[in-house]
Design a protein around this motif. Sequence first.
Motif, PDB file in Angstrom:
ATOM      1  N   THR A 219      -9.073   4.144  -3.352  1.00  8.31           N
ATOM      2  CA  THR A 219     -10.376   3.712  -3.856  1.00  8.31           C
ATOM      3  C   THR A 219     -10.687   4.448  -5.152  1.00  8.31           C
ATOM      4  O   THR A 219     -10.478   5.657  -5.251  1.00  8.31           O
ATOM      5  CB  THR A 219     -11.490   4.008  -2.834  1.00  8.31           C
ATOM      6  N   VAL A 230     -15.451  -5.034 -13.353  1.00  4.43           N
ATOM      7  CA  VAL A 230     -15.589  -5.736 -12.070  1.00  4.43           C
ATOM      8  C   VAL A 230     -17.006  -6.289 -11.921  1.00  4.43           C
ATOM      9  O   VAL A 230     -17.203  -7.449 -11.540  1.00  4.43           O
ATOM     10  CB  VAL A 230     -15.244  -4.788 -10.900  1.00  4.43           C
ATOM     11  N   ASP A 243     -11.967  -9.546  -8.130  1.00  3.86           N
ATOM     12  CA  ASP A 243     -11.285  -9.062  -6.929  1.00  3.86           C
ATOM     13  C   ASP A 243      -9.861  -8.597  -7.237  1.00  3.86           C
ATOM     14  O   ASP A 243      -9.353  -7.665  -6.598  1.00  3.86           O
ATOM     15  CB  ASP A 243     -11.245 -10.158  -5.861  1.00  3.86           C
ATOM     16  N   SER A 244      -9.216  -9.231  -8.212  1.00  3.89           N
ATOM     17  CA  SER A 244      -7.819  -8.911  -8.497  1.00  3.89           C
ATOM     18  C   SER A 244      -7.648  -7.568  -9.200  1.00  3.89           C
ATOM     19  O   SER A 244      -6.539  -7.019  -9.209  1.00  3.89           O
ATOM     20  CB  SER A 244      -7.178 -10.016  -9.346  1.00  3.89           C
ATOM     21  N   ILE A 245      -8.725  -7.020  -9.785  1.00  2.72           N
ATOM     22  CA  ILE A 245      -8.611  -5.711 -10.441  1.00  2.72           C
ATOM     23  C   ILE A 245      -9.419  -4.627  -9.735  1.00  2.72           C
ATOM     24  O   ILE A 245      -9.349  -3.460 -10.116  1.00  2.72           O
ATOM     25  CB  ILE A 245      -9.031  -5.780 -11.925  1.00  2.72           C
ATOM     26  N   ALA A 246     -10.192  -4.979  -8.720  1.00  2.54           N
ATOM     27  CA  ALA A 246     -10.977  -3.979  -7.995  1.00  2.54           C
ATOM     28  C   ALA A 246     -10.061  -3.022  -7.229  1.00  2.54           C
ATOM     29  O   ALA A 246      -8.973  -3.404  -6.783  1.00  2.54           O
ATOM     30  CB  ALA A 246     -11.940  -4.665  -7.040  1.00  2.54           C
ATOM     31  N   VAL A 247     -10.496  -1.772  -7.097  1.00  6.15           N
ATOM     32  CA  VAL A 247      -9.730  -0.773  -6.347  1.00  6.15           C
ATOM     33  C   VAL A 247     -10.665  -0.181  -5.303  1.00  6.15           C
ATOM     34  O   VAL A 247     -11.264   0.884  -5.477  1.00  6.15           O
ATOM     35  CB  VAL A 247      -9.173   0.323  -7.272  1.00  6.15           C
ATOM     36  N   GLN A 248     -10.805  -0.880  -4.191  1.00 13.08           N
ATOM     37  CA  GLN A 248     -11.682  -0.477  -3.096  1.00 13.08           C
ATOM     38  C   GLN A 248     -10.918  -0.594  -1.783  1.00 13.08           C
ATOM     39  O   GLN A 248     -10.658  -1.691  -1.303  1.00 13.08           O
ATOM     40  CB  GLN A 248     -12.941  -1.350  -3.058  1.00 13.08           C
ATOM     41  N   THR A 250      -7.870  -0.259  -1.275  1.00 11.16           N
ATOM     42  CA  THR A 250      -6.753  -1.149  -1.614  1.00 11.16           C
ATOM     43  C   THR A 250      -5.439  -0.577  -1.103  1.00 11.16           C
ATOM     44  O   THR A 250      -5.133   0.599  -1.309  1.00 11.16           O
ATOM     45  CB  THR A 250      -6.675  -1.326  -3.140  1.00 11.16           C
ATOM     46  N   SER A 277       1.087  -2.596  -5.003  1.00  7.44           N
ATOM     47  CA  SER A 277      -0.308  -2.484  -4.599  1.00  7.44           C
ATOM     48  C   SER A 277      -0.943  -3.867  -4.571  1.00  7.44           C
ATOM     49  O   SER A 277      -0.397  -4.832  -5.110  1.00  7.44           O
ATOM     50  CB  SER A 277      -1.091  -1.573  -5.555  1.00  7.44           C
ATOM     51  N   THR A 279      -3.730  -4.632  -6.043  1.00  7.24           N
ATOM     52  CA  THR A 279      -4.611  -4.795  -7.191  1.00  7.24           C
ATOM     53  C   THR A 279      -3.809  -4.737  -8.478  1.00  7.24           C
ATOM     54  O   THR A 279      -2.859  -3.939  -8.597  1.00  7.24           O
ATOM     55  CB  THR A 279      -5.703  -3.712  -7.216  1.00  7.24           C
TER      56      THR A 279
END
Length: 397
Positions: A219, A230, A243-248, A250, A277, A279
């Motif tokens: 995260t 984002v 959503d494709s670049i979010a890091v939550q 992940t 990964s 993301t």
Amino acid sequence: MKLKPFMALLVMSAAVSGAWADDSSNITISGFGTAALTRTNTSDAEFARPNQLAGVTTDAKTGVDSNFGIQVTAKANDWLSFTGQGLVRKNVTDNFGAELAWAFAKAKVNDNLSLRLGRVGLPVYMISDYRNVGYANTMLRPPVEMYTQVILESVDGIDGIYQTAVGETNITAQLSYGVTDSDSRSSYTAKFKKLSSLNVVLENGPLTLRFGRVDTNVTVDNSANLNLLVGGLRKYGYNAAADSIAVQDTKASFTSVGLGLDYKNIVIQAEYGKRKSATLAIPDTSSWYTMFGYRMGAFLPYVVHASAKQDSPRTVAGTPTAGPLLAYTYGANALASASPIQTSNSLGVRWDFHKSAALKLQFDRMSPENGPGTFINAKPNFAGSVNVFAAAVDFVF
């Protein structure tokens, strides 16, 4: 855990000495270090180790490849011991700082199995446990193409190490589980939870084979740039791109294999790794290197070839294609294409001039592609190959 310079070493030494002053024979203190000078042939970008805030250009500097460490082990009895390791180096600041690299209790369950609890080394690579101990490595530094893929070095949690032998083959299996975090040179912190690792090493005479796997959930919630991208994409309805670049929370993983051979005068070392990964902000990558050396008395000349490439797309689908929102597209694509694409060729020599010290000279020809590669603080006109020169004295005590 980040501490002020040298505080980690002082606190660790004082605590151990105070706790075990009545039986100093059970305390072992050892250390290691590297004194190095490094420079390049360009002022258009800086060469640095993974996650260093600043690097080196045409003026030779000591900070890139130099470090100093102290390790203290206190033995309580035949089955319980405590170990701490302090490390001084340049990392996410441009000044030398101290950190508590290891701090764990070790219980010997039986002749084959040991358990460790606390901050333990994370076996990401073939030389993970001694990657900062220059004297233990043939090369002046591990190839940055491989060792920038995962910059984690320790985990706060528990691990188990099982050792056995099958015929003439020694087998070591290590399982780890815990959490950790990593400060970035871009002023954000990546938090890793549910981090598990498997490390299996087979040794038979001069041959060593290794398999490693790390899985985690990551995260990043304090990156101003990532939050802006984002949040902006979602605000204007580009939810899939956001959503494709979010890091939550992940999922991410790193799988690697390694080979080592030290037979008569021949020394070979090689690794291959794949990062994946969920993301695009943490691109999928493949990296590898091969080193060949030939020992001639106290001298060991060697050659290295290394490569890193990106496997995932370097652009983000579903982003704005025109108008004032194009800034979000440029920002998202910059995240997706941030992984280094680079090859390098290196020549070096190691001279063991003392039983506990070695002089190393290394020349690297690094060739970034589609961006600055592993170089940092690059000027807009930066392009082409770069020569990196380094001289170092590694020592242990």
